[in-house]
Design a protein around this motif. Structure first.
Motif, mmCIF file in Angstrom:
data_model
loop_
_atom_site.group_PDB
_atom_site.id
_atom_site.type_symbol
_atom_site.label_atom_id
_atom_site.label_comp_id
_atom_site.label_asym_id
_atom_site.label_seq_id
_atom_site.Cartn_x
_atom_site.Cartn_y
_atom_site.Cartn_z
ATOM 1 N N LYS A 273 0.852 -1.172 0.000
ATOM 2 C CA LYS A 273 0.000 0.000 0.000
ATOM 3 C C LYS A 273 0.897 1.234 0.000
ATOM 4 C CE LYS A 273 -4.221 1.689 2.242
ATOM 5 N NZ LYS A 273 -5.188 1.436 3.345
ATOM 6 N N VAL A 274 0.638 2.178 -0.920
ATOM 7 C CA VAL A 274 1.581 3.283 -1.093
ATOM 8 C C VAL A 274 0.968 4.664 -0.856
ATOM 9 C CG1 VAL A 274 3.111 2.005 -2.627
ATOM 10 C CG2 VAL A 274 1.189 3.275 -3.611
ATOM 11 N N ILE A 275 -0.264 4.719 -0.350
ATOM 12 C CA ILE A 275 -0.844 6.025 -0.079
ATOM 13 C C ILE A 275 0.001 6.741 0.988
ATOM 14 C CG2 ILE A 275 -2.456 5.155 1.681
ATOM 15 C CD1 ILE A 275 -3.223 7.887 -0.923
ATOM 16 N N LYS A 276 0.390 7.956 0.682
ATOM 17 C CA LYS A 276 1.210 8.783 1.577
ATOM 18 C C LYS A 276 2.567 8.151 1.886
ATOM 19 C CE LYS A 276 -2.620 11.292 3.716
ATOM 20 N NZ LYS A 276 -3.654 10.827 2.788
ATOM 21 N N LEU A 277 3.029 7.300 0.997
ATOM 22 C CA LEU A 277 4.357 6.701 1.152
ATOM 23 C C LEU A 277 5.427 7.775 1.006
ATOM 24 C CD1 LEU A 277 5.992 3.929 1.229
ATOM 25 C CD2 LEU A 277 6.078 4.163 -1.266
ATOM 26 N N SER A 278 6.393 7.775 1.913
ATOM 27 C CA SER A 278 7.486 8.749 1.829
ATOM 28 C C SER A 278 8.804 8.016 1.631
ATOM 29 C CB SER A 278 7.555 9.606 3.093
ATOM 30 O OG SER A 278 8.035 8.860 4.196
ATOM 31 N N VAL A 300 -2.087 8.189 -8.566
ATOM 32 C CA VAL A 300 -2.312 9.396 -9.359
ATOM 33 C C VAL A 300 -0.979 9.994 -9.800
ATOM 34 C CG1 VAL A 300 -3.247 11.746 -9.314
ATOM 35 C CG2 VAL A 300 -4.494 9.872 -8.193
ATOM 36 N N GLY A 301 -0.916 10.432 -11.036
ATOM 37 C CA GLY A 301 0.271 11.103 -11.562
ATOM 38 C C GLY A 301 -0.128 12.218 -12.504
ATOM 39 N N ASP A 302 0.797 13.156 -12.764
ATOM 40 C CA ASP A 302 0.487 14.251 -13.670
ATOM 41 C C ASP A 302 0.658 13.798 -15.118
ATOM 42 O OD1 ASP A 302 3.216 14.298 -14.257
ATOM 43 O OD2 ASP A 302 3.632 16.055 -13.007
ATOM 44 N N ASP A 303 0.539 14.731 -16.057
ATOM 45 C CA ASP A 303 0.604 14.386 -17.475
ATOM 46 C C ASP A 303 1.952 13.815 -17.883
ATOM 47 O OD1 ASP A 303 -1.976 15.254 -17.748
ATOM 48 O OD2 ASP A 303 -1.459 17.224 -18.553
ATOM 49 N N ASP A 308 2.013 11.374 -7.493
ATOM 50 C CA ASP A 308 1.606 12.072 -6.272
ATOM 51 C C ASP A 308 1.041 11.009 -5.330
ATOM 52 O OD1 ASP A 308 0.643 13.610 -4.237
ATOM 53 O OD2 ASP A 308 -0.613 14.916 -5.479
ATOM 54 N N LEU A 309 1.893 10.480 -4.486
ATOM 55 C CA LEU A 309 1.476 9.383 -3.614
ATOM 56 C C LEU A 309 0.584 9.841 -2.467
ATOM 57 C CD1 LEU A 309 4.763 7.265 -3.458
ATOM 58 C CD2 LEU A 309 2.797 7.011 -4.974
ATOM 59 N N ASP A 310 0.447 11.149 -2.290
ATOM 60 C CA ASP A 310 -0.463 11.677 -1.268
ATOM 61 C C ASP A 310 -1.890 11.811 -1.781
ATOM 62 O OD1 ASP A 310 1.544 11.914 0.648
ATOM 63 O OD2 ASP A 310 2.092 13.930 -0.016
ATOM 64 N N GLU A 316 -8.011 5.368 -1.317
ATOM 65 C CA GLU A 316 -6.946 5.357 -0.313
ATOM 66 C C GLU A 316 -6.133 4.064 -0.423
ATOM 67 O OE1 GLU A 316 -6.202 7.647 2.463
ATOM 68 O OE2 GLU A 316 -7.225 8.945 1.024
ATOM 69 N N ASN A 317 -6.660 3.101 -1.148
ATOM 70 C CA ASN A 317 -6.017 1.796 -1.277
ATOM 71 C C ASN A 317 -5.124 1.744 -2.518
ATOM 72 O OD1 ASN A 317 -5.509 -0.934 -0.547
ATOM 73 N ND2 ASN A 317 -7.085 -1.640 -1.983
ATOM 74 N N THR A 318 -4.256 2.740 -2.689
ATOM 75 C CA THR A 318 -3.321 2.716 -3.810
ATOM 76 C C THR A 318 -2.251 1.651 -3.552
ATOM 77 O OG1 THR A 318 -2.026 4.480 -2.783
ATOM 78 C CG2 THR A 318 -3.709 5.138 -4.371
ATOM 79 N N ARG A 319 -1.815 0.990 -4.609
ATOM 80 C CA ARG A 319 -0.936 -0.162 -4.443
ATOM 81 C C ARG A 319 0.216 -0.167 -5.453
ATOM 82 N NH1 ARG A 319 -1.854 -3.885 -0.059
ATOM 83 N NH2 ARG A 319 -3.978 -3.440 0.677
#
Length: 531
Positions: A273-278, A300-303, A308-310, A316-319
């Motif tokens: 799980k990588v949400i808010k991973l630093s 989520v990422g930009d173009d 953006d892991l935050d 919230e369950n980004t992986r």
């Protein structure tokens, strides 16, 4: 790439024009990008979006009510029965649907690092990125072993196919069905890749007890002197963080077996799980998630592909899914000796459990069956200000096809036979409940774990707390004494007593669900209110 029918042998699928069999990461990347299944991050990871389903569809999981397995299955909320005739009709439709696709992707993989206890898995899917996920997640056989590969279990993966509740006997258009008799898993109506991983974990939880092997939802690592340690714990308790120790080698981060010979990883990859991973807090996971070969789900990422892991916009369950070799300092082959130490992690948001306690064999089985932690606002949607107790038996109830007591008895037998020390570690709150107290210091937790792992903690003087019957060390170097006994860390002792009694009552209520199937010594070790 091949159109050889042998790539679909044992699956029941026929008729596909092109079969992409056992492609490696570069080939799967090429097809996934050609087909528009996702895009690349700036660092070369593959980014996929799973749509409506961003987590496991627990209520859409069914176990086929096969006569051969019926009496041994733990039926209920976790394992819902699906009639055999419904399963046969449904899988026939899914096979026909897969056979009509212009191209399919197959992967032949192992689950179980120990050759004596592994199974052969064949995945058939419509998407290249799902094939890459499975290739990352499971154990990749040497090329020379692929020619004669015969699957023990088949996964029919049809994420775009919608089930019909009125006809198929399911709840929604999503259906995850597992037949132990047919050795087939059918996943339809969801693109969340975690269903692939956990379906095979369920299979391992089914077959290994009959072989005398305890399957476990835990991480594991290995010390420099060859001492193996296990870390059980639900999400948010620190299982991944605490088992990732620069002074110890990682065996695996999630699923293991405990046999007469020792411990072995079920998997060949990690699903973090990588949400808010630093990068500062988790440098190994960060680096593994920012490279070619990794699969990112709903990140989520930009173009330009900068992550953006935050950002939890999608979930919230980004992986991140990547081969275990992306993590430095791992145990080659995923096999190690018998555990010397077993750690059961909890994040007690009520703030009343000690930071560490030594468990007897009976207490170990009790806490294993309880599988306690507490969730708080901010960790899950819909939670209020007060902590919410969570009990997930064996620290993995959603993946247990057999009765929990089967695994509990096996754990007790393994501990007794191999002489492992068992510790309950609270990574939650101290000095008060969530909102009043503070989170347990990670430095204190690591100091306590080091003392438990090197054997020195077992030699100190202990006292028994009056509420939970736990043996608490009186003094440990590097940890304040008022932290060791949680009541001493509370300014308001009466408030502590009240909160402790409340948690005791929750343990009592939960114990009622399995009290009739455990031994007298476990019943005696159960947490209960003082008479």
């Amino acid at each position: 790439m091949t159109s050889d029918v042998s790539a679909l042998s044992g699956t029941g699928v026929t008729g596909s024009a092109t079969i992409h069999a056992n492609l490696t990461a570069p080939g799967l990347y090429a097809h996934a990008l050609r087909r528009g299944e996702g895009r690349l991050s700036a660092d070369g990871a593959f980014m996929a979006v799973t749509g409506q389903h961003t987590g496991r569809s627990v209520q859409d999981k069914f176990v086929v009510d096969d006569p051969e397995s019926r009496d041994a299955v733990w039926w209920g909320k976790v394992n819902r029965p699906l009639p055999v005739e419904n399963f046969r009709a449904f899988t026939t439709k899914v096979r026909n649907w897969l056979g009509e696709k212009p191209e399919l992707f197959t992967q032949d993989l192992y689950a179980g690092a120990d050759p004596a206890h592994r199974i052969r898995v064949r995945l058939v899917t419509t998407n290249a990125w799902h094939a890459l996920f499975a290739r990352n997640m499971f154990i990749r056989p040497p090329v020379e072993e692929l020619a004669g590969f015969k699957p023990d279990y088949t996964i029919l993966h049809a994420p775009e196919y919608e089930a019909d509740p009125a006809v198929d006997g399911c709840r929604t258009g999503t259906l995850i069905a597992l037949s132990f008799a047919a050795r087939t898993i059918c996943i339809a109506g969801t693109s969340y890749a975690g269903e692939i991983k956990k379906s095979i974990f369920t299979v391992m939880n089914w077959i290994l007890p009959d072989r005398g092997v305890l399957p476990m939802h835990c991480s594991a690592n290995l010390g420099r002197d060859g001492d193996t340690a296990l870390f059980f714990g639900l999400s948010g308790t620190g299982k991944t963080t605490l088992s990732s120790d620069p002074e110890r080698q990682l065996i695996g981060d999630d699923e293991h077996g405990w046999s007469d010979d020792g411990v072995f990883n079920f998997e060949g990859g990690c699903y973090a799980k990588v949400i808010k991973l630093s990068r500062e807090a988790e440098p190994q996971i960060w680096d593994a998630s920012h490279r070619f070969g990794a699969v990112l789900e709903n990140v989520v990422g930009d173009d330009y592909g900068s992550l953006d892991l935050d950002d939890g916009t999608l979930t919230e369950n980004t992986r991140a899914c990547y081969p275990i070799e992306f993590i430095p300092n791992t145990v080659p082959g995923g096999v190690a000796g018998k555990p010397r130490t077993v750690v059961m992690l909890t994040a007690d948001a009520f703030g009343v459990l000690p930071p560490i306690a030594k468990l007897t064999a009976a207490q170990a089985m009790y806490h294993f069956l309880s599988g306690y932690t507490a969730r708080v606002a901010g960790t899950e949607k819909g939670l209020g200000k007060e902590p919410q107790a969570t009990f997930s038996t064996c620290f993995g109830a959603p993946f247990l096809p057999r009765h929990p007591e089967v695994y509990g008895r096996m754990l007790a037998e393994r501990i007794a036979k191999d002489g492992a020390e068992v510790w309950l570690v609270n990574t939650g709150w101290t000095g008060g409940a969530y909102g009043t107290g503070k989170r347990m210091s990670i430095q204190h937790t690591r100091a306590l774990l080091r003392a438990a792992l090197d054997g020195s903690l077992a030699k100190v003087e202990f006292e028994t707390d009056p509420f939970f019957g736990l043996s608490i060390p009186k003094a440990v170097p590097g940890v304040p004494t008022d932290v060791l006994n949680p009541r001493n860390s509370w300014a308001d002792k009466a408030a502590y007593d009240k909160q402790a009694k409340h948690l005791v009552s929750l343990f009592e209520q939960n114990f009622e669900t399995f009290a009739g199937a455990v031994s007298d010594d476990v019943k005696a070790a159960a947490i209960r209110a003082a008479a």
